[in-house]
Motif scaffolding. Structure first.
Motif, short mmCIF file in Angstrom:
data_model
loop_
_atom_site.label_atom_id
_atom_site.label_comp_id
_atom_site.label_asym_id
_atom_site.label_seq_id
_atom_site.Cartn_x
_atom_site.Cartn_y
_atom_site.Cartn_z
N ARG A 129 0.82 -1.21 0.00
CA ARG A 129 0.00 0.00 0.00
C ARG A 129 0.86 1.27 0.00
NH1 ARG A 129 -5.08 -1.10 4.16
NH2 ARG A 129 -5.71 -3.12 3.31
N ARG A 130 2.14 1.12 0.29
CA ARG A 130 3.01 2.30 0.32
C ARG A 130 3.16 2.85 -1.10
NH1 ARG A 130 7.47 -1.01 3.88
NH2 ARG A 130 6.11 -1.36 5.70
N LEU A 131 3.07 4.15 -1.22
CA LEU A 131 3.08 4.77 -2.55
C LEU A 131 4.44 4.73 -3.23
CD1 LEU A 131 0.68 7.84 -2.18
CD2 LEU A 131 0.18 5.52 -2.97
N THR A 132 5.45 4.22 -2.53
CA THR A 132 6.76 4.05 -3.16
C THR A 132 7.09 2.57 -3.32
OG1 THR A 132 7.80 4.36 -0.99
CG2 THR A 132 7.71 6.27 -2.45
N HIS A 133 6.11 1.71 -3.15
CA HIS A 133 6.30 0.28 -3.43
C HIS A 133 6.47 0.11 -4.94
CE1 HIS A 133 5.05 -3.94 -4.12
NE2 HIS A 133 5.58 -4.15 -2.93
N ALA A 134 7.14 -0.96 -5.35
CA ALA A 134 7.39 -1.21 -6.77
C ALA A 134 6.11 -1.22 -7.59
CB ALA A 134 8.15 -2.53 -6.93
N LYS A 135 5.01 -1.68 -6.98
CA LYS A 135 3.73 -1.70 -7.69
C LYS A 135 3.34 -0.31 -8.15
CE LYS A 135 -0.11 -1.66 -5.36
NZ LYS A 135 -1.27 -2.02 -4.51
N PHE A 136 3.52 0.68 -7.27
CA PHE A 136 3.18 2.05 -7.62
C PHE A 136 4.25 2.67 -8.52
CE2 PHE A 136 0.33 1.60 -3.99
CZ PHE A 136 -0.81 2.23 -4.47
N LEU A 137 5.50 2.33 -8.28
CA LEU A 137 6.56 2.86 -9.14
C LEU A 137 6.32 2.47 -10.59
CD1 LEU A 137 9.78 2.22 -7.00
CD2 LEU A 137 8.37 4.29 -7.11
N GLN A 138 5.80 1.27 -10.80
CA GLN A 138 5.47 0.83 -12.15
C GLN A 138 4.33 1.64 -12.74
OE1 GLN A 138 4.12 -3.28 -12.47
NE2 GLN A 138 4.96 -3.43 -14.54
N LYS A 139 3.33 1.97 -11.90
CA LYS A 139 2.21 2.79 -12.37
C LYS A 139 2.71 4.17 -12.80
CE LYS A 139 -1.35 0.73 -9.36
NZ LYS A 139 -2.38 0.33 -10.35
N TYR A 140 3.55 4.78 -11.97
CA TYR A 140 4.06 6.10 -12.29
C TYR A 140 4.89 6.07 -13.59
CZ TYR A 140 3.25 6.51 -7.21
OH TYR A 140 2.71 6.45 -5.95
N GLU A 141 5.71 5.04 -13.72
CA GLU A 141 6.55 4.95 -14.91
C GLU A 141 5.70 4.88 -16.17
OE1 GLU A 141 10.49 2.54 -16.45
OE2 GLU A 141 9.04 1.47 -15.21
N GLY A 142 4.56 4.18 -16.08
CA GLY A 142 3.71 4.04 -17.25
C GLY A 142 3.12 5.34 -17.74
N ILE A 143 2.81 6.26 -16.82
CA ILE A 143 2.17 7.52 -17.23
C ILE A 143 3.17 8.65 -17.44
CG2 ILE A 143 0.02 6.87 -16.09
CD1 ILE A 143 0.74 8.86 -13.85
N LEU A 144 4.41 8.46 -16.96
CA LEU A 144 5.42 9.50 -17.10
C LEU A 144 6.12 9.43 -18.45
CD1 LEU A 144 7.10 9.40 -13.57
CD2 LEU A 144 6.06 11.43 -14.61
N LYS A 145 6.55 10.59 -18.92
CA LYS A 145 7.39 10.63 -20.10
C LYS A 145 8.72 9.93 -19.79
CE LYS A 145 5.55 14.64 -22.46
NZ LYS A 145 4.57 15.34 -21.68
#
Length: 218
Positions: A129-145
């Motif tokens: 659930r931590r917003l810096t877990h790899a699961k979320f890092l992957q989400k951010y990478e997908g939407i970031l340039k």
């Protein structure tokens, strides 16, 4: 933290669609059209009462900002502050869950992600659930340039150390790391509500900037 119920919140929010978006359906791939310009877009996941994202919008008119918050009783406070700030044209508030980012934004639609004073979820069983877990890092990478950045602030030392490891293990490059941001505070630092509270009590504020690698397509 128990949220105080505000029965008037939904009606008030619905009265200001020009500032607060309650349903992101149809916005994916069209956020530049929402702002009416091609400026870079920065988002804050968990914008809380909005002090940071509103301050950033006012300080940087050449960048578009979206503050994302899941709870009506919190984001309505951000809306009130945005109205008091004369509704910056480069700001939108979005009622949404950070879990749904890939359904809200298209690939490479966003330029930067801000995470400020996120819930540390200290128990090991809540790690995902931590917003810096790899699961979320992957989400951010997908939407970031490609080469996009995360800027992260917290008062929680354990979460900060966890985030350093998590981002490094993910292959991100640490651009900046501060163990006491306010000891040598940058002039352009915009404080959040929590940052003001904790720093006034002498609590150090931890901050990092991390950049995603530019991955080669196979």
């Amino acid at each position: 933290m128990r949220l105080r119920n505000k029965p008037w919140a939904k009606d008030f929010m619905a009265e200001h669609p020009e500032m607060l978006i309650m349903d992101s359906e149809g916005k994916k791939s069209h956020w530049a059209e929402e702002f009416g310009n091609p400026q870079p877009i920065h988002i804050e996941v968990g914008t809380g009462k909005g002090q940071f994202i509103i301050g950033m919008a006012l300080a940087n008119p050449s960048i578009n900002y979206i503050g994302i918050e899941h709870f009506d009783n919190v984001i309505v406070s951000a809306l009130e502050k945005a109205i008091e700030a004369s509704k910056p044209s480069n700001l939108r508030l979005l009622r949404a869950n950070g879990e749904d980012l890939e359904n809200i934004f298209a690939d490479a639609e966003i330029d930067r992600v801000y995470l400020n004073f996120s819930d540390p979820w200290p128990k090991t069983r809540h790690e995902k659930r931590r917003l810096t877990h790899a699961k979320f890092l992957q989400k951010y990478e997908g939407i970031l340039k490609p080469g996009g950045e995360i800027h992260f602030k917290t008062d929680n030392r354990s979460l900060f150390e966890y985030s350093l490891v998590s981002m490094t293990d993910y292959g991100m490059k640490l651009l900046s790391v501060s163990l006491d941001l306010h000891a040598n505070m940058p002039e352009d630092n915009i404080l959040t509500e929590y940052e003001e509270k904790f720093s006034s009590k002498g609590q150090p504020i931890y901050r990092l900037e991390a950049e995603y690698p530019i991955r080669k397509k196979i």
